[in-house]
Motif scaffolding. Structure first.
Motif, mmCIF file in Angstrom:
data_model
loop_
_atom_site.group_PDB
_atom_site.id
_atom_site.type_symbol
_atom_site.label_atom_id
_atom_site.label_comp_id
_atom_site.label_asym_id
_atom_site.label_seq_id
_atom_site.Cartn_x
_atom_site.Cartn_y
_atom_site.Cartn_z
ATOM 1 N N THR A 77 54.592 -2.558 -23.287
ATOM 2 C CA THR A 77 53.140 -2.507 -23.093
ATOM 3 C C THR A 77 52.876 -2.235 -21.618
ATOM 4 O O THR A 77 53.400 -2.930 -20.743
ATOM 5 N N ALA A 81 47.298 -2.310 -19.720
ATOM 6 C CA ALA A 81 46.956 -2.858 -21.041
ATOM 7 C C ALA A 81 47.138 -4.379 -21.028
ATOM 8 O O ALA A 81 46.342 -5.116 -21.619
ATOM 9 N N GLU A 84 44.146 -5.833 -19.321
ATOM 10 C CA GLU A 84 42.976 -5.721 -20.195
ATOM 11 C C GLU A 84 43.036 -6.756 -21.326
ATOM 12 O O GLU A 84 42.054 -7.459 -21.592
#
Length: 193
Positions: A77, A81, A84
Motif C-alpha cells: 500500500t 494511501a 489517507e
C-alpha cells in the motif's frame, strides 16, 4: 336521647373520615408505585429505541474502519494511501466515540435536584404511606429522627429509596414486629438506619 344521637353521628362521621383517609393513603401508595413503573417502562423503551439506533450508527463506522484497516495492513500500500486511510480511521473512531458518549449521557439517571432536606419530614411522609399496610401486618412503626436534622440531597429520590426499604422491611415481617427508622449525623452526612 339527643346526646346519644349526637355521639353516634360523631362516631359515624369520624369512621367515614378515617375510611376516606385510609383510601387516600392506599391511593397515594398505588400512585407512587404506578409512577415508578411508568418512569421505568418509558425509560427502558426509550433506551431500547436509542440502542437500536445506536447499533445502526455503530455499524456504519465499523465498516469504514474495517476497510481502512485492510488497506493499511496490505503489503505494497503506497504511503499516501496509508496517510489517507489513517485519517479515515481517526475520523470513524471519533464518530463512534461521539455515538457512545451520547448514548451514555442519555442512559444515566436524571440529575438530582439537590436541596436541604428535612430528614424527619421525609421519614414521616413515607411512614404515613405505609401505615395501613403496617397495621394490617401488626407491625409497629417508629421514628427516631431528631427534629431539625437536615441533609443535602434530592427529597424525591430519598423518599423513593426510603419507601422501598420500609416496604421491604414490612414484607419481611408478615406476622407482626417493628420497623424503626432512625437517623443521626455522621462524619460524611446523615446515617439512616
Amino acid at each position: 336521647g339527643g346526646t346519644a344521637v349526637l355521639t353516634r353521628r360523631r362516631a359515624e362521621a369520624l369512621e367515614r373520615v378515617q375510611t376516606q383517609a385510609r383510601q387516600l393513603e392506599e391511593n397515594a401508595r398505588a400512585l407512587l408505585r404506578a409512577e415508578e413503573t411508568i418512569r421505568t417502562t418509558e425509560r427502558l423503551r426509550s433506551l431500547g429505541e436509542l440502542a437500536s439506533g445506536m447499533a445502526h450508527e455503530i455499524r456504519n463506522p465499523l465498516g469504514g474502519i474495517r476497510g481502512a484497516a485492510e488497506v493499511l495492513v496490505k503489503k505494497g500500500t503506497p504511503e499516501e494511501a496509508r496517510v489517507e486511510f489513517g485519517a479515515v480511521l481517526e475520523s470513524e473512531v471519533a464518530r463512534l466515540d461521539r455515538v457512545v458518549r451520547n448514548f451514555l449521557d442519555f442512559a444515566r439517571p436524571p440529575t438530582a435536584q439537590v436541596t436541604s432536606v428535612a430528614v424527619r419530614e421525609v421519614v414521616e411522609a413515607v411512614l404515613l404511606l405505609v401505615r395501613n399496610d403496617a397495621e394490617a401486618r401488626g407491625v409497629a412503626l417508629e421514628v427516631a429522627v431528631p427534629a431539625g436534622l437536615e441533609v443535602r440531597g434530592d427529597a424525591d429520590l430519598l423518599r423513593q429509596v426510603l419507601l422501598n426499604v420500609v416496604l421491604n422491611a414490612l414484607q419481611a415481617q408478615p406476622q407482626g414486629g417493628r420497623v424503626r427508622v432512625s437517623a443521626s449525623p455522621g462524619e460524611s452526612g446523615v446515617a439512616v438506619d
